[in-house]
Design a protein around this motif. Structure first.
Motif, PDB file in Angstrom:
ATOM      1  N   MET A   1      23.648  54.787  46.588  1.00 22.47           N
ATOM      2  CA  MET A   1      22.768  53.928  47.588  1.00 22.47           C
ATOM      3  C   MET A   1      21.683  53.056  47.062  1.00 22.47           C
ATOM      4  N   ARG A   2      21.777  53.251  45.876  1.00 20.51           N
ATOM      5  CA  ARG A   2      20.731  52.528  45.048  1.00 20.51           C
ATOM      6  C   ARG A   2      21.252  51.285  44.734  1.00 20.51           C
ATOM      7  N   PRO A   3      20.598  50.003  45.209  1.00 23.53           N
ATOM      8  CA  PRO A   3      21.125  48.922  44.783  1.00 23.53           C
ATOM      9  C   PRO A   3      21.345  48.458  43.622  1.00 23.53           C
ATOM     10  N   LEU A   4      20.605  48.770  42.615  1.00 24.70           N
ATOM     11  CA  LEU A   4      20.654  48.436  41.275  1.00 24.70           C
ATOM     12  C   LEU A   4      21.851  49.098  40.634  1.00 24.70           C
ATOM     13  N   ASP A   5      22.544  50.151  41.282  1.00 20.12           N
ATOM     14  CA  ASP A   5      23.617  50.829  40.728  1.00 20.12           C
ATOM     15  C   ASP A   5      24.849  50.253  41.228  1.00 20.12           C
ATOM     16  N   LYS A   6      24.823  48.895  41.995  1.00 18.78           N
ATOM     17  CA  LYS A   6      25.860  48.291  42.627  1.00 18.78           C
ATOM     18  C   LYS A   6      26.380  47.089  41.827  1.00 18.78           C
ATOM     19  N   ILE A   7      27.712  47.082  41.953  1.00 15.96           N
ATOM     20  CA  ILE A   7      28.292  45.640  41.295  1.00 15.96           C
ATOM     21  C   ILE A   7      29.536  45.369  42.182  1.00 15.96           C
ATOM     22  N   ALA A   8      29.862  44.085  42.432  1.00 11.07           N
ATOM     23  CA  ALA A   8      31.413  43.856  42.898  1.00 11.07           C
ATOM     24  C   ALA A   8      32.122  42.803  42.009  1.00 11.07           C
ATOM     25  N   ASN A   9      33.173  42.708  42.229  1.00 13.57           N
ATOM     26  CA  ASN A   9      34.035  41.871  41.288  1.00 13.57           C
ATOM     27  C   ASN A   9      34.344  40.347  42.252  1.00 13.57           C
ATOM     28  N   GLY A  10      33.618  39.467  41.877  1.00 13.07           N
ATOM     29  CA  GLY A  10      33.843  38.117  42.749  1.00 13.07           C
ATOM     30  C   GLY A  10      35.150  37.673  42.855  1.00 13.07           C
ATOM     31  N   GLN A  11      36.050  38.154  41.835  1.00 14.82           N
ATOM     32  CA  GLN A  11      37.486  37.864  41.840  1.00 14.82           C
ATOM     33  C   GLN A  11      38.122  38.249  42.981  1.00 14.82           C
ATOM     34  N   PHE A  12      37.804  39.382  43.840  1.00 13.01           N
ATOM     35  CA  PHE A  12      38.203  39.774  45.102  1.00 13.01           C
ATOM     36  C   PHE A  12      37.246  40.725  45.736  1.00 13.01           C
ATOM     37  N   VAL A  13      36.479  40.185  46.777  1.00 20.40           N
ATOM     38  CA  VAL A  13      35.598  40.757  47.537  1.00 20.40           C
ATOM     39  C   VAL A  13      36.063  40.682  49.048  1.00 20.40           C
TER      40      VAL A  13
ATOM     41  N   PHE B   1      36.186  44.106  24.949  1.00 19.50           N
ATOM     42  CA  PHE B   1      34.635  44.697  24.514  1.00 19.50           C
ATOM     43  C   PHE B   1      33.471  44.444  25.696  1.00 19.50           C
ATOM     44  N   VAL B   2      33.621  43.041  26.280  1.00 19.83           N
ATOM     45  CA  VAL B   2      32.655  42.826  27.268  1.00 19.83           C
ATOM     46  C   VAL B   2      32.753  43.752  28.506  1.00 19.83           C
ATOM     47  N   PHE B   3      34.076  44.023  28.960  1.00 17.61           N
ATOM     48  CA  PHE B   3      34.123  44.777  29.915  1.00 17.61           C
ATOM     49  C   PHE B   3      33.869  46.403  29.652  1.00 17.61           C
ATOM     50  N   SER B   4      33.992  46.628  28.394  1.00 17.68           N
ATOM     51  CA  SER B   4      33.549  48.046  27.898  1.00 17.68           C
ATOM     52  C   SER B   4      32.064  48.185  27.937  1.00 17.68           C
ATOM     53  N   ILE B   5      31.293  47.046  27.990  1.00 20.34           N
ATOM     54  CA  ILE B   5      29.986  46.986  27.909  1.00 20.34           C
ATOM     55  C   ILE B   5      29.530  47.420  29.404  1.00 20.34           C
ATOM     56  N   LEU B   6      30.301  46.622  30.343  1.00 22.64           N
ATOM     57  CA  LEU B   6      30.076  46.785  31.860  1.00 22.64           C
ATOM     58  C   LEU B   6      30.302  48.100  32.329  1.00 22.64           C
ATOM     59  N   LEU B   7      31.204  48.851  31.582  1.00 18.98           N
ATOM     60  CA  LEU B   7      31.868  50.207  31.729  1.00 18.98           C
ATOM     61  C   LEU B   7      30.495  51.129  31.524  1.00 18.98           C
ATOM     62  N   SER B   8      30.272  51.081  30.355  1.00 15.46           N
ATOM     63  CA  SER B   8      28.931  51.790  29.965  1.00 15.46           C
ATOM     64  C   SER B   8      27.781  51.518  30.665  1.00 15.46           C
ATOM     65  N   ARG B   9      27.628  50.452  31.619  1.00 18.12           N
ATOM     66  CA  ARG B   9      26.304  50.423  32.412  1.00 18.12           C
ATOM     67  C   ARG B   9      26.764  51.079  33.652  1.00 18.12           C
ATOM     68  N   TYR B  10      27.754  50.889  34.176  1.00 18.61           N
ATOM     69  CA  TYR B  10      28.163  51.414  35.635  1.00 18.61           C
ATOM     70  C   TYR B  10      29.025  52.473  35.544  1.00 18.61           C
ATOM     71  N   GLY B  11      29.736  53.012  34.808  1.00 17.95           N
ATOM     72  CA  GLY B  11      30.448  54.258  34.698  1.00 17.95           C
ATOM     73  C   GLY B  11      31.611  54.419  35.682  1.00 17.95           C
ATOM     74  N   GLY B  12      31.748  55.238  36.149  1.00 18.46           N
ATOM     75  CA  GLY B  12      32.945  55.678  37.204  1.00 18.46           C
ATOM     76  C   GLY B  12      32.703  54.855  38.469  1.00 18.46           C
ATOM     77  N   LEU B  13      33.805  54.298  39.122  1.00 20.88           N
ATOM     78  CA  LEU B  13      33.549  53.561  40.125  1.00 20.88           C
ATOM     79  C   LEU B  13      33.262  54.364  41.552  1.00 20.88           C
ATOM     80  N   GLU B  14      33.726  55.535  41.391  1.00 24.60           N
ATOM     81  CA  GLU B  14      33.333  56.389  42.617  1.00 24.60           C
ATOM     82  C   GLU B  14      31.892  56.777  42.565  1.00 24.60           C
ATOM     83  N   ALA B  15      31.344  56.852  41.395  1.00 23.13           N
ATOM     84  CA  ALA B  15      29.804  57.142  41.289  1.00 23.13           C
ATOM     85  C   ALA B  15      29.072  55.966  42.003  1.00 23.13           C
TER      86      ALA B  15
END
Length: 391
Positions: free
Chosen positions: A200-212, A181-195
């Motif tokens: 190049m808008r910083p607010l659209d960016k996220i990274a997974n600290g488990q592997f950077v 459920f939690v990750f579905s909320i993140l999905l709804s915020r950020y959408g497809g990983l390619e988009a």
């Protein structure tokens, strides 16, 4: 008739939103599409593991890294003043594999203004020799091709920062209820990983600290982890900082190459997500002076939105609302369950776990409300911090 027409329109719009989330997510590439780098062309990768009280996890991670097929690798465990023997376990594994480039270092005393993880990462980076720095969490497990394919993808995509979304393991009841459920909320915020990667808008960016992964020159150019030293979601901020410098931060899906068990109980879920969601949430939205004051009061509400059809049915049952509410509740509610059945199935669980999405919504909203009440104050693994907002 008018009420029925409005109910069907509301139902169609409700379903369209969920379909849109799925369509956006389809704009995602998988790590398996990229050939692994091997042989003489493989740059040295320094895998840096910040570890504080990770005795439960460190052995599993190190064994998976020692089984990596990547040919040019050094592993640095940064023991962040652990009290459970994490460093001793890591040193014993290093001693048992003398042929491996595996070493354990102790993090220096934590400076004022730094989060422990960021300081451990910076300490590991200062000791690393690699052309590529890879920061990974102690609760992860790496597949043998993860590093090779990630280097290949990073090179093919011209990424300065590269990260992956892996599989989230769930063992206990509450993990199975909450994590998808939690990750579905993140999905709804950020959408497809390619988009997200193309933006190049910083607010659209996220990274997974488990592997950077970052090129060493990129890491140096942004000032290393010092640039995010007082942000609870250092991964998200790293991606934002990199993008703000005109550099490229990319993410792909790697469910078969990386797995993580973040938390094992409701208490850990509450503390872990409570640490991250509010302080990090402020960095994902363009908040102004007025909206910043309102944000703490409404932060927990998005988690409750999926309950709208059930609320409509309840109001109809109580006689407060008419047949329009019944139509919306039944049809939109059935569609919402099908959506969450897909979410839980994608998480490699029985789709019937989707029936419990209302429990997940209420529980996560409670976690968010607690986090908003604490505000910038964060406590994790025996340390207290104040997380600074990007705005």
């Amino acid at each position: 008739m008018g009420a029925h027409w409005l109910a069907w329109l509301a139902t169609a719009l409700w379903c369209a939103v969920f379909v849109g989330v799925v369509v956006r997510f389809l704009d995602t590439r998988r790590l398996a599409e990229y050939a692994p780098v091997h042989g003489a062309d493989a740059p040295l990768v320094s895998v840096i593991i910040p570890a504080r009280n990770e005795a439960r996890n460190i052995g599993r991670l190190l064994e998976s890294l020692l089984a990596s097929a990547y040919p040019s690798l050094e592993i640095i465990v940064v023991d962040d003043h652990s009290e459970d023997g994490t460093g001793d376990i890591a040193r014993a594994i290093a001693a048992a594999h003398p042929q491996a480039q595996l070493r354990v270092i102790d993090a220096p005393p934590l400076p004022d203004g730094w989060f422990g993880k960021q300081w451990a990462c910076q300490s590991g980076a200062d000791a690393a020799r690699g052309d590529i720095l890879c920061f990974t969490d102690a609760d992860t497990r790496h597949g043998p091709d993860l590093l090779g394919r990630s280097v290949g993808a990073m090179q093919a995509r011209g990424a300065d920062l590269f990260t992956v979304a892996g599989h989230q393991e769930a063992g206990s009841f509450w993990e199975k209820v909450l994590q998808p459920f939690v990750f579905s909320i993140l999905l709804s915020r950020y959408g497809g990983l390619e988009a997200m990667s193309r933006s190049m808008r910083p607010l659209d960016k996220i990274a997974n600290g488990q592997f950077v992964m970052m090129r060493r020159e990129t890491y140096a150019s942004i000032g290393g982890h010092a640039a995010v030293r007082d942000h609870v979601a250092e991964d998200l901020r790293l991606a934002q900082v990199v993008t703000a410098r005109g550099l490229r931060a990319h993410m792909v899906l790697a469910r078969d190459e990386l797995s993580t068990r973040m938390y094992t109980s409701l208490g850990e879920l509450r503390r872990g997500w409570g640490k991250n969601v509010y302080a990090a949430g402020r960095d994902t939205l363009p908040l102004g002076a007025v909206s910043s004051r309102i944000f703490p009061w409404i932060f927990q509400l998005p988690a409750l939105v999926p309950l709208a059809p059930l609320v409509a049915l309840l109001l109809w049952q109580l006689g407060v609302a008419g047949d329009g509410a019944r139509i919306f509740g039944l049809v939109a509610g059935a569609f919402t369950f099908l959506y969450y059945a897909g979410v839980y199935a994608f998480s490699r669980l029985n789709p019937l776990w989707g029936l419990l999405y209302p429990l997940a919504a209420v529980t996560f909203s409670w976690i968010c409300a607690e986090a908003a009440w604490r505000g910038s104050r964060v406590e994790w693994k025996g340390r207290g911090y104040v997380s600074r907002s990007a705005r």
